[in-house]
Design an enzyme around this catalytic site. Sequence first.
Site, PDB file in Angstrom:
ATOM      1  N   VAL B 221       0.844  -1.200   0.000  1.00 34.73           N
ATOM      2  CA  VAL B 221       0.000   0.000   0.000  1.00 34.73           C
ATOM      3  C   VAL B 221       0.874   1.243   0.000  1.00 34.73           C
ATOM      4  O   VAL B 221       1.903   1.307   0.667  1.00 34.73           O
ATOM      5  CB  VAL B 221      -0.947   0.028   1.223  1.00 34.73           C
ATOM      6  CG1 VAL B 221      -1.901  -1.168   1.180  1.00 34.73           C
ATOM      7  CG2 VAL B 221      -0.196   0.057   2.538  1.00 34.73           C
ATOM      8  N   SER B 222       0.438   2.261  -0.760  1.00 34.39           N
ATOM      9  CA  SER B 222       1.135   3.547  -0.832  1.00 34.39           C
ATOM     10  C   SER B 222       2.556   3.316  -1.359  1.00 34.39           C
ATOM     11  O   SER B 222       2.708   2.664  -2.393  1.00 34.39           O
ATOM     12  CB  SER B 222       1.099   4.216   0.544  1.00 34.39           C
ATOM     13  OG  SER B 222       1.563   5.539   0.465  1.00 34.39           O
ATOM     14  N   LEU B 223       3.586   3.793  -0.683  1.00 40.11           N
ATOM     15  CA  LEU B 223       4.940   3.517  -1.181  1.00 40.11           C
ATOM     16  C   LEU B 223       5.164   2.004  -1.284  1.00 40.11           C
ATOM     17  O   LEU B 223       5.903   1.534  -2.157  1.00 40.11           O
ATOM     18  CB  LEU B 223       5.984   4.165  -0.265  1.00 40.11           C
ATOM     19  CG  LEU B 223       7.452   3.959  -0.663  1.00 40.11           C
ATOM     20  CD1 LEU B 223       7.747   4.495  -2.065  1.00 40.11           C
ATOM     21  CD2 LEU B 223       8.381   4.605   0.367  1.00 40.11           C
TER      22      LEU B 223
END
Lengths: 357, 357
Positions: B221-223
Amino acid sequence: MDSTPAADERTSAAIAHWAPRFVSNGIPLHDFTVTTASVHEWSQWCARWVERGRVHEELGDQALTDGHTRSAGEHLRRAALCYHFGAFLFVEHTDEMFAAHAQAVAAYNRALPHLDPPGRRIEIPYQGSHLVGVLRVPDVPAPPPVVVMVAGLDSTKEEMGAYEEHLHQRGLATLAFDGPGQGEAQRHLPMRPDFEVPVGAVVDHLATLPEVAQRVGIYGVSLGGHYVVRATAFEPRIAACASISGSYRVADNWEGRPPMTRAAYRVRAHLASDEATARFVERLDLSGVAGRATAPLYVVAGTADRLTPHTAGIRIADEAAGPTVLDVVEGGNHVVNNMPYRYRPQVADWMNHRLRS
Amino acid sequence: MDSTPAADERTSAAIAHWAPRFVSNGIPLHDFTVTTASVHEWSQWCARWVERGRVHEELGDQALTDGHTRSAGEHLRRAALCYHFGAFLFVEHTDEMFAAHAQAVAAYNRALPHLDPPGRRIEIPYQGSHLVGVLRVPDVPAPPPVVVMVAGLDSTKEEMGAYEEHLHQRGLATLAFDGPGQGEAQRHLPMRPDFEVPVGAVVDHLATLPEVAQRVGIYGVSLGGHYVVRATAFEPRIAACASISGSYRVADNWEGRPPMTRAAYRVRAHLASDEATARFVERLDLSGVAGRATAPLYVVAGTADRLTPHTAGIRIADEAAGPTVLDVVEGGNHVVNNMPYRYRPQVADWMNHRLRS
């Protein structure tokens, strides 16, 4: 420049007060925010929630098409909750309310086989008619004790899942049902203060179900928290009772209740006037009743409850004749739905202990 | 008269943007509301969340005293989340950040044996040191496939439970770990763009664990959604990859990112200046990399993501060499945490299918 029209007073009150209940009982925060923001006057409330429910029902349809039944159960239960909250206090527009309620029931029925544990719709014989319940039995080696779940003035069996899950996790079965004046019974059976009568019918029926043990608890929220104390006082087969934010005497702060709440009593008691309703609620009174409850009792009350003063819970606990736990939650709102972690696991642990000892 | 001082700009931004993430990942709405309302300037942020975490840790202590281990696990996990969110972006006050992070780790470690499924803390040999992970294996007949959970810039393994639960419900195991620059590794191991190296160490270690099958997925998730694409491109043992709101090139909108985000990159990459950080993030770039990912890929992106433009997800999906599902969620924010029902069950179903076929 903000061109969004301000919501009317009732809608603003809803947004301010209902977020904890909606979110704690399964409405995603975003859905609460965008749906309530789209309601500019109360008359739009039900339609907006029905639209929101359709979003989840379509996700459920897609999951079923793809054979992902667990996901389908999750989406369809959320759809049912949206429809339910569209209907729950929409008592001034009964046709629309009944239509949305029917959608809640239908979506929940579609969800039931796919929930964990699965649910089974059952009909409970009751005075020549029947009450409808949902039985959920976790996958455990022996038939487990069962907890009868009692909704309140504006909740129904479709809203009880968030309370039930803590019981299921501990291996207990649940039977949530719509009593007189509630959910599927509201059109043909008016509210009745002697709630031990429908509870007795439920306990009779449980005795015929081999998948649960003959060890029965009861768990009620809001007006259900009042009903369960009364039922426990008069129904000796109840082995343990959890009462969450139940009134001692509904009439005590009658005029201080929100107008929508008073209208809901009128409609669900099948009465024609506010005066008749005010007389009716005089009978929702635990005076001389709470003291007859001898089964173990767990009472939860919130000091920030604007509907039921927490002193009602203190009074119930003081008068109850059996072993009693009184949990007054500082800052807790009605049904302490702002801090479910303060009582939902604790009540489930207590109920589990009481029904197995 | 309202005498509450207005919160400063950063705190206001936090309240506006973070509610969906916090609530979807396990912080009760009420806790988010009252804790953020008590923060009037950013410097108070961490201490207020640590205080909030103590509330839950005390509930966990009480549950342990009473022998209610399931409840204890639930409370202690919530405590860990509060401590974690105190620390997550408090990078300008590293001593306080590290102290709160240590409390998050300690509370989560206390929770682990009581979670369902239980968690086990494992140490993964890594370049003369080790990485720390949490392995959770559901109670299923045969060792199940396992999904490696990859956090982002400001999340850690302690925050991954809300994503994991959908995988556990489908019988999959999870291994959430803190990679270089994350959580327990952040002090001694700086961020590294070639995230296939730590992932390779994790997959090596998984091969030694008899409780899981040698069938490995990855979920970021995200980075972390960026890292997992890179890891999948270079690590052939990854059988399926879910990338949620990952950047294609972190440098592309570098100056447009919130100052706290840029500071977090600087601190977690162990760099001394903003200039060095801006050069470092140039290397977080999937150009020429995404096309080497041949394993099945599921990409989620939100059109209302203010941190990672959803076009990054489209680009990743376009270039990936294997079978790819692209799910662009209209109105979805970063990690689509405002509408978890739009992807969490769907990704879990897809991962389950991919790891069992």
